[in-house]
Design a protein around this motif. Structure first.
Motif, mmCIF file in Angstrom:
data_model
loop_
_atom_site.group_PDB
_atom_site.id
_atom_site.type_symbol
_atom_site.label_atom_id
_atom_site.label_comp_id
_atom_site.label_asym_id
_atom_site.label_seq_id
_atom_site.Cartn_x
_atom_site.Cartn_y
_atom_site.Cartn_z
ATOM 1 N N THR A 1 -10.347 41.983 13.657
ATOM 2 C CA THR A 1 -9.087 41.507 13.083
ATOM 3 C C THR A 1 -8.742 40.097 13.566
ATOM 4 O OG1 THR A 1 -7.832 42.648 14.819
ATOM 5 C CG2 THR A 1 -8.136 43.811 12.720
ATOM 6 N N LYS A 2 -9.628 39.494 14.326
ATOM 7 C CA LYS A 2 -9.415 38.142 14.837
ATOM 8 C C LYS A 2 -9.771 37.132 13.760
ATOM 9 C CE LYS A 2 -10.348 36.670 19.198
ATOM 10 N NZ LYS A 2 -11.188 36.444 20.372
ATOM 11 N N GLY A 3 -8.967 36.071 13.666
ATOM 12 C CA GLY A 3 -9.288 35.003 12.721
ATOM 13 C C GLY A 3 -8.055 34.489 12.032
ATOM 14 N N ASP A 4 -8.206 33.362 11.340
ATOM 15 C CA ASP A 4 -7.105 32.722 10.610
ATOM 16 C C ASP A 4 -5.864 32.552 11.486
ATOM 17 O OD1 ASP A 4 -8.661 32.584 8.313
ATOM 18 O OD2 ASP A 4 -7.947 34.520 7.563
ATOM 19 N N GLY A 5 -6.079 32.106 12.719
ATOM 20 C CA GLY A 5 -4.961 31.891 13.633
ATOM 21 C C GLY A 5 -4.431 33.161 14.276
ATOM 22 N N GLN A 6 -4.999 34.308 13.943
ATOM 23 C CA GLN A 6 -4.588 35.595 14.523
ATOM 24 C C GLN A 6 -5.489 35.914 15.710
ATOM 25 O OE1 GLN A 6 -2.067 37.633 13.751
ATOM 26 N NE2 GLN A 6 -1.381 36.566 11.929
#
Length: 138
Positions: free
Chosen positions: A31-36
Motif C-alpha cells: 500500500t506504499k506509494g503516491d506519497g503514502q
C-alpha cells in the motif's frame, strides 16, 4: 461486524486481530506509494474507529461515500478487504483483493452488536420482575 465482499461474509474483527506480522508487513509494502507511507495496523485501527465514530447516532444509515472521501480511509477499506481475504485463506495481493465493485462491498452488524445498539430489544430469557431460572442440575 462482518465485511461483505460480493457473496462472501468475513469476520472483520477476527481478521484484523488475527493479522500475522508477515501480513502486516506485506500490507505496508503493497500500500506504499503516491506519497503514502503504506497502511499499518495503527492506521487501520484509527480509520475503523473514525468509521464507527462518524456513524449517525439517530439510527439513520450512514453514507459510505462520506467515509471514502478521505484517501487514508479508502486505503484502510482496501486493507480491511485484503486482511479479511487473507484471514480466510485466500492467496491474493492487495490489488487483486480490491479489484471489486464498490457496490458489492458492505458491512453487516453481528446479532449481538445489533441487540446492543437497540436498547428497545427485549430479552426473551426472563420475565420482568422475576429472577432468571436456575440452570438444570445434572
Amino acid at each position: 461486524m462482518k465485511l461483505i465482499v460480493g457473496d462472501q461474509k468475513y469476520p472483520l474483527q477476527e481478521a484484523i486481530q488475527g493479522a500475522t506480522l508477515r501480513n502486516l508487513y506485506t500490507l505496508k509494502l503493497q500500500t506504499k506509494g503516491d506519497g503514502q507511507p503504506g497502511i499499518g495496523i495503527k492506521s487501520l485501527r484509527d480509520a475503523f474507529q473514525r468509521m464507527q465514530d462518524n456513524a449517525p447516532k439517530d439510527g439513520t444509515p450512514a453514507d459510505p461515500l462520506d467515509f471514502l472521501e478521505d484517501a487514508e480511509n479508502l486505503l484502510a477499506l482496501q486493507a480491511m478487504v485484503w486482511l479479511c481475504k487473507r484471514h480466510a485463506g485466500e492467496s491474493v495481493t492487495v490489488a487483486e483483493a480490491n479489484d471489486f465493485p464498490l457496490s458489492r462491498i458492505g458491512f453487516e452488524a453481528d446479532e449481538s452488536e445489533a441487540a446492543e445498539a437497540d436498547p428497545t430489544v427485549a430479552r426473551t430469557d426472563t420475565v420482568p420482575g422475576e429472577e432468571p431460572a436456575a440452570p438444570p442440575s445434572s
